[in-house]
Design a protein around this motif. Structure first.
Motif: not given
Length: 304
Positions: A225-229
């Motif tokens: 999730i930290g890579f989905y922006s």
């Protein structure tokens, strides 16, 4: 005025509801604008989405509300598997299905998303999907911001489950699940003080008990999730876009959502003095839905 329907997304059956407005009494109806809706992180369509869909239908829109693969009434194994790429593909399939429905104007289809799906609709609009408009309610826009909002202590509590589930995924074993919401200090995805009481309220206002639906998710998504922006795509959005921001949001921080909205050419953003889960229920729901209906009217013109 609500039909059960289904469509295929990469060979997997997705379950949908289709809401249709009343037919006019003075002859055949003109093709109507349509709204496609899906829920946020790990949620199912039953949780308050019908409240929105009914209001949109009463305003003259055809509305399609669907569950992602692996969730709710849709097929897909293993259950409760949140895969960002698959969910975006489910959106594309749902939009294509909606455009094919009798009585729908394929050039007036709006994507409506909330929380995690609010990020999805921004991603779709910014990567070439043909849309007449977008509504992104309390959207996830930044992976790093979401990780920071989770907090170090909560992330450390989740780490063993994440690593275990990643190992299980490599070995094609049953996932390791973690609760979607919990109280502060619990091992869960969302542990802000408002999260657990809010889901109780969403369930009650939807005529459900917590025991009647799953509220967990395969832990592996938390490593990604930290890579989905989605805000990376917002400068390329060309359709009318409404972003609705909760100023007290502890899950999708308001300051980051505001920056993302300001990057959208001609985009509109509105702010509300509430927390992340408040837009779904009173006393904030009426103002939220009124602003959405005003935006929809401006985008689609008069509705039969």
């Amino acid at each position: 005025m609500r039909e059960d329907a289904q469509f295929s997304s990469h060979g997997v059956r997705c379950s949908a509801w289709v809401y249709r407005p009343d037919a006019p009494s003075d002859g055949p109806a003109s093709p109507a604008p349509a709204i496609v809706m899906a829920h946020g992180f790990g949620c199912i369509r039953d949780l308050r989405l019908p409240a929105y869909a009914e209001r949109f239908r009463d305003a003259g829109f055809v509305v399609v509300v669907f569950d992602y693969r692996h969730f709710g009434a849709s097929d897909g194994q293993p259950r409760q598997l949140l895969d960002i790429g698959r969910q975006l593909d489910d959106w594309r399939s749902a939009l294509a299905f909606t455009r094919s429905l009798p009585g729908v104007d394929p050039d007036r289809v709006i994507a409506w998303g909330t929380s995690f799906s609010g990020g999805h609709v921004l991603t779709l609009a910014g990567t070439g999907e043909r849309l007449a408009g977008v509504i992104a309610q309390v959207p996830h826009v930044s992976g790093p911001a979401a990780v920071r909002a989770t907090g170090l202590a909560a992330a450390l509590r989740l780490a063993p489950a994440i690593l275990d589930d990643l190992w299980r995924s490599l070995r094609r074993r049953e996932p390791r699940y973690v609760p979607l919401v919990g109280r502060p200090g619990d091992t869960a995805v969302m542990t802000s003080p408002d999260a657990d009481p809010a889901v109780n309220r969403l369930a009650a206002d939807s005529g459900l008990r917590r025991s009647e639906f799953r509220d967990d998710v395969a832990a592996r998504i938390l490593a990604r999730i930290g890579f989905y922006s989605p805000m990376r795509h917002t400068r390329r959005i060309t359709c009318p876009t409404l972003v609705q921001i909760a100023t007290e949001d502890a899950i999708t921080p308001a300051a980051t959502a505001r920056r993302a909205a300001e990057r959208i050419p001609g985009g509109l953003y509105l702010e509300y003095p509430c927390e992340h889960f408040d837009p779904y229920v009173e006393p904030h729901f009426e103002r939220i839905i009124a602003d959405q209906l005003e935006f929809l009217t401006s985008v689609t013109g008069s509705v039969d």
